[in-house]
Every structure is written in structure tokens, then in C-alpha cells.
Design a protein around this motif. Structure first.
Motif, short mmCIF file in Angstrom:
data_model
loop_
_atom_site.label_atom_id
_atom_site.label_comp_id
_atom_site.label_asym_id
_atom_site.label_seq_id
_atom_site.Cartn_x
_atom_site.Cartn_y
_atom_site.Cartn_z
N UNK A 194 0.83 -1.21 0.00
CA UNK A 194 0.00 0.00 0.00
C UNK A 194 0.86 1.25 0.00
N UNK A 195 1.82 1.27 -0.89
CA UNK A 195 2.77 2.37 -0.91
C UNK A 195 2.11 3.68 -1.29
N UNK A 196 2.62 4.75 -0.69
CA UNK A 196 2.11 6.10 -0.89
C UNK A 196 3.23 6.99 -1.44
N UNK A 197 2.87 8.06 -2.12
CA UNK A 197 3.92 8.97 -2.61
C UNK A 197 4.86 9.45 -1.51
N UNK A 198 4.36 9.60 -0.30
CA UNK A 198 5.21 10.06 0.80
C UNK A 198 6.20 9.01 1.28
N UNK A 199 6.09 7.80 0.76
CA UNK A 199 7.09 6.76 1.05
C UNK A 199 8.32 6.90 0.16
N UNK A 200 8.26 7.81 -0.79
CA UNK A 200 9.41 8.02 -1.67
C UNK A 200 10.62 8.48 -0.87
N UNK A 201 11.72 7.76 -1.02
CA UNK A 201 12.93 8.05 -0.26
C UNK A 201 14.03 7.10 -0.70
N UNK A 202 15.23 7.36 -0.22
CA UNK A 202 16.30 6.38 -0.31
C UNK A 202 16.23 5.53 0.95
N UNK A 203 16.17 4.23 0.76
CA UNK A 203 16.07 3.30 1.87
C UNK A 203 17.43 2.68 2.13
N UNK A 204 17.85 2.76 3.39
CA UNK A 204 19.15 2.26 3.79
C UNK A 204 19.00 1.10 4.76
N UNK A 205 19.89 0.15 4.62
CA UNK A 205 19.97 -0.97 5.55
C UNK A 205 21.08 -0.66 6.56
N UNK A 206 20.83 -1.01 7.80
CA UNK A 206 21.85 -0.84 8.84
C UNK A 206 21.95 -2.12 9.66
N UNK A 207 23.18 -2.48 9.99
CA UNK A 207 23.38 -3.68 10.77
C UNK A 207 24.21 -3.42 12.02
N UNK A 208 23.85 -4.05 13.11
CA UNK A 208 24.65 -4.06 14.33
C UNK A 208 25.29 -5.44 14.39
N UNK A 209 26.55 -5.49 13.96
CA UNK A 209 27.17 -6.77 13.63
C UNK A 209 28.44 -6.97 14.44
N UNK A 210 28.56 -8.12 15.06
CA UNK A 210 29.78 -8.48 15.77
C UNK A 210 30.75 -9.06 14.74
N UNK A 211 31.93 -8.44 14.66
CA UNK A 211 32.89 -8.88 13.66
C UNK A 211 33.92 -9.82 14.28
N UNK A 212 34.46 -10.68 13.43
CA UNK A 212 35.38 -11.71 13.89
C UNK A 212 36.66 -11.12 14.49
N UNK A 213 37.14 -10.03 13.87
CA UNK A 213 38.47 -9.50 14.24
C UNK A 213 38.55 -9.08 15.69
N UNK A 214 37.47 -8.49 16.20
CA UNK A 214 37.52 -7.93 17.55
C UNK A 214 36.46 -8.50 18.48
N UNK A 215 35.51 -9.21 17.92
CA UNK A 215 34.32 -9.67 18.64
C UNK A 215 33.58 -8.49 19.28
N UNK A 216 33.80 -7.32 18.67
CA UNK A 216 33.06 -6.14 19.08
C UNK A 216 31.99 -5.83 18.05
N UNK A 217 30.99 -5.07 18.46
CA UNK A 217 29.89 -4.74 17.55
C UNK A 217 30.32 -3.63 16.61
N UNK A 218 30.00 -3.81 15.36
CA UNK A 218 30.34 -2.86 14.30
C UNK A 218 29.06 -2.40 13.65
N UNK A 219 28.90 -1.08 13.54
CA UNK A 219 27.71 -0.53 12.90
C UNK A 219 27.97 -0.29 11.43
#
Length: 121
Positions: A84-109
Motif C-alpha cells: 500500500x505504498x504512498x507517494x510520501x514513502x518516496x525516499x532512499x532506503x538504507x539498511x543498517x546492521x549491528x554486527x559483531x565482527x570476527x576481528x575484535x568480537x566487538x559490535x560494528x555498525x
């Protein structure tokens, strides 16, 4: 390092549907959460929806009922079904991840490069 690649954007008529896909790749140990944001011209980037590793979801109040986020953990992939998309949904859509990486086992955005969604007749 981690990369997020979005796909599935395009031009759709009002009332139509699109399904966005975001695939995470790289030295991933664990994905804590993934989400979708959008930014319309002249506006700030805003949260659309997010999903955690246990499947909990969050949506922007204005989009509940029209957008659905889901994931395939085995494929490090998150989807955004937009109906049910509307004209006001027009935008650039970005994906974001909160990911733990192997190198540090810390979370990487990590952010994807974005995919354009245009809702117009």
C-alpha cells in the motif's frame, strides 16, 4: 570488514508493493540486529523498522500495518515488504546492521549504500 548491499528499489505506483533485500557479508561473527531507515529529500533519516537476533521487531508508528520486516539468519539477509505504498514513502532506503565482527568480537555498525524507492503515478 562488513558490507551491506541493498536491492529491490524502484518505481512503483501508489497502492503498489515492493520488497527490499539487504545482504550482509564479510567477517561476521554474529548479527545482533538489522534495520531499515529512509531519507526523503530535505528530511532527516528516520527509522522504518528493525529486527533483532531473537526476532523482535520495531516499526515506525506511522508505518505499522503496511511494512513488514523479516530475516533469514542463515543467509545474513533482512527483507522489508512494503505494501500500500504512498507517494510520501518516496525516499532512499538504507539498511543498517549491528554486527559483531570476527576481528575484535566487538559490535560494528554498518550501513548499506541505499536503494531508491519512488512512489508515483
Amino acid at each position: 570488514q562488513v558490507q551491506l548491499v541493498e536491492s529491490g528499489g524502484g518505481l512503483v505506483q501508489p497502492g503498489g508493493s515492493l520488497r527490499l533485500t539487504c545482504v550482509a557479508s564479510g567477517t561476521i561473527f554474529k548479527i545482533n540486529a538489522m534495520g531499515w531507515y529512509r531519507q526523503a529529500p530535505g528530511k532527516q533519516r528516520e527509522l522504518v523498522a528493525a529486527i533483532t537476533d531473537d526476532g523482535s521487531t520495531t516499526y515506525a508508528d506511522s508505518l505499522k500495518g503496511r511494512f513488514t520486516i523479516s530475516r533469514d539468519s542463515a543467509k545474513n539477509t533482512v527483507y522489508l515488504q512494503m505494501d500500500s505504498l504512498k507517494p510520501e514513502d518516496t525516499a532512499v532506503y538504507y539498511c543498517k546492521g549491528a554486527i559483531v565482527i570476527v576481528e575484535t568480537l566487538g559490535e560494528f555498525g554498518a550501513w548499506g549504500q541505499g536503494t531508491q524507492v519512488t512512489v508515483s503515478s
